[in-house]
Design an enzyme around this catalytic site. Structure first.
Site, short mmCIF file in Angstrom:
data_model
loop_
_atom_site.label_atom_id
_atom_site.label_comp_id
_atom_site.label_asym_id
_atom_site.label_seq_id
_atom_site.Cartn_x
_atom_site.Cartn_y
_atom_site.Cartn_z
N PRO A 1 0.83 -1.21 0.00
CA PRO A 1 0.00 0.00 0.00
C PRO A 1 0.86 1.26 0.00
O PRO A 1 1.83 1.35 0.75
CB PRO A 1 -0.81 -0.11 1.28
CG PRO A 1 -0.23 -1.20 2.08
CD PRO A 1 0.68 -2.01 1.21
N GLU A 2 0.54 2.20 -0.85
CA GLU A 2 1.21 3.50 -0.82
C GLU A 2 0.29 4.50 -0.10
O GLU A 2 -0.82 4.16 0.30
CB GLU A 2 1.56 3.96 -2.24
CG GLU A 2 2.67 3.10 -2.86
CD GLU A 2 3.53 3.88 -3.85
OE1 GLU A 2 3.56 5.12 -3.80
OE2 GLU A 2 4.19 3.23 -4.69
#
Ligand code: ZN
Length: 290
Positions: free
Chosen positions: A2-3
């Site tokens: 996840p960014e």
């Protein structure tokens, strides 16, 4: 992995369910994730009221009515799911997937809010995520947070600020943008996208970006992050109709993972290239990114 936009999407999904809810019970199903859970993890959370759900870079903050603050990080594969009273009966085609995933449900928060009960479930197959406590008065000085740079989401990041951060740096522009001490929470995907949007080469020396170039790049960074958060928001609603999962979504990229495909910039005849910089893939168009 996840960014930042995914983490912000998770925050926005959790906030309406968690804020103002009381933590009735906590199931902690293993002693550790990436780090050991804090001592008395469940006991310190039980009975507390959640005041707000915040975020800094890729760290989520669960602020409680009394110290401590719960800091959660999704690592490589962490996710949250929300279950309420009405979603006990799931459609049959989800049953297999849910059962399989249950082995990776490591923390379950039982919440009560306005007379309704919810469960917020943390699932993490690879267990690079973590949950730790911090004291609220000391949050900015916490070892995870003290050296973090500026957030790429707000108006604080403008051309002048970015030019000052990059001034004198002899590293490639892409490496500087990935440096969490300069800008916090910007990851590989969105750096590639922002550089394409700004028409700047990832190989250019960071210190050469100033003036109008810096303004263009700051604008591109804020825009790609905001667009991704907006895309996650619409996907989030779809997810909640199915299995309650939050935060992972498909997003269409202009250069990322498009090696060999035509550049999407109008009037550019270039082809997207992939090079490796500091061990990470960089996708860019050498025809229009200078
Ligand atoms: Zn191009």
């Amino acid at each position: 992995m996840p960014e930042l936009p995914e983490v912000e999407t998770v925050r926005r999904g959790l906030a309406p369910v968690m804020e103002d809810a009381t933590i009735v019970a906590v199931e902690q199903r293993r002693p550790d994730l990436r780090f050991p859970f804090p001592e008395d993890f469940a006991a310190r959370l039980q009975g507390r009221r959640i005041v707000s759900v915040g975020r800094r870079a890729k760290f989520l903050f669960i602020h409680l009515d009394k110290d401590p603050v719960l800091i959660a990080h999704l690592g490589m594969s962490g996710s949250f799911r929300i279950h309420d009273e009405d979603s006990q009966e799931m459609p049959g085609n989800f049953r297999h997937e849910r059962t399989k995933l249950a082995a990776h449900d490591h923390v379950v928060l039982h919440l009560e809010r306005g007379g309704r009960t919810h469960r917020v479930v943390y699932n993490d197959p690879r267990r690079f995520g973590f949950m730790v406590f911090a004291e609220a008065y000391d949050l900015d000085a916490h070892p995870f947070l003290a050296s973090l740079g500026i957030e790429p989401t707000g108006n604080a990041l403008d051309g002048a600020v970015l030019a000052a951060l990059l001034a004198g740096r002899r590293s490639p522009l892409k490496a500087a943008l990935l440096d969490q001490k300069l800008i916090a929470g910007l990851g590989n995907i969105y750096v590639c996208e922002a550089l394409w949007r700004a028409g700047l080469s990832p190989k250019r020396l960071a210190g050469t970006v100033s003036g109008r170039r810096a303004a263009r790049l700051a604008d591109a960074i804020r825009t790609v992050i905001a667009d991704a958060i907006a895309a996650g928001g619409s996907t989030l609603r779809d997810h909640q109709l199915t299995d309650g999962s939050l935060g992972y979504f498909q997003h269409s990229f202009n250069v990322y993972d498009r090696e060999g495909e035509p550049c999407r910039r109008e009037g550019c005849a270039g082809v997207v290239k992939r090079v490796v910089q500091s061990g990470r893939s960089t996708f860019y168009c050498s025809a229009c990114q200078r």
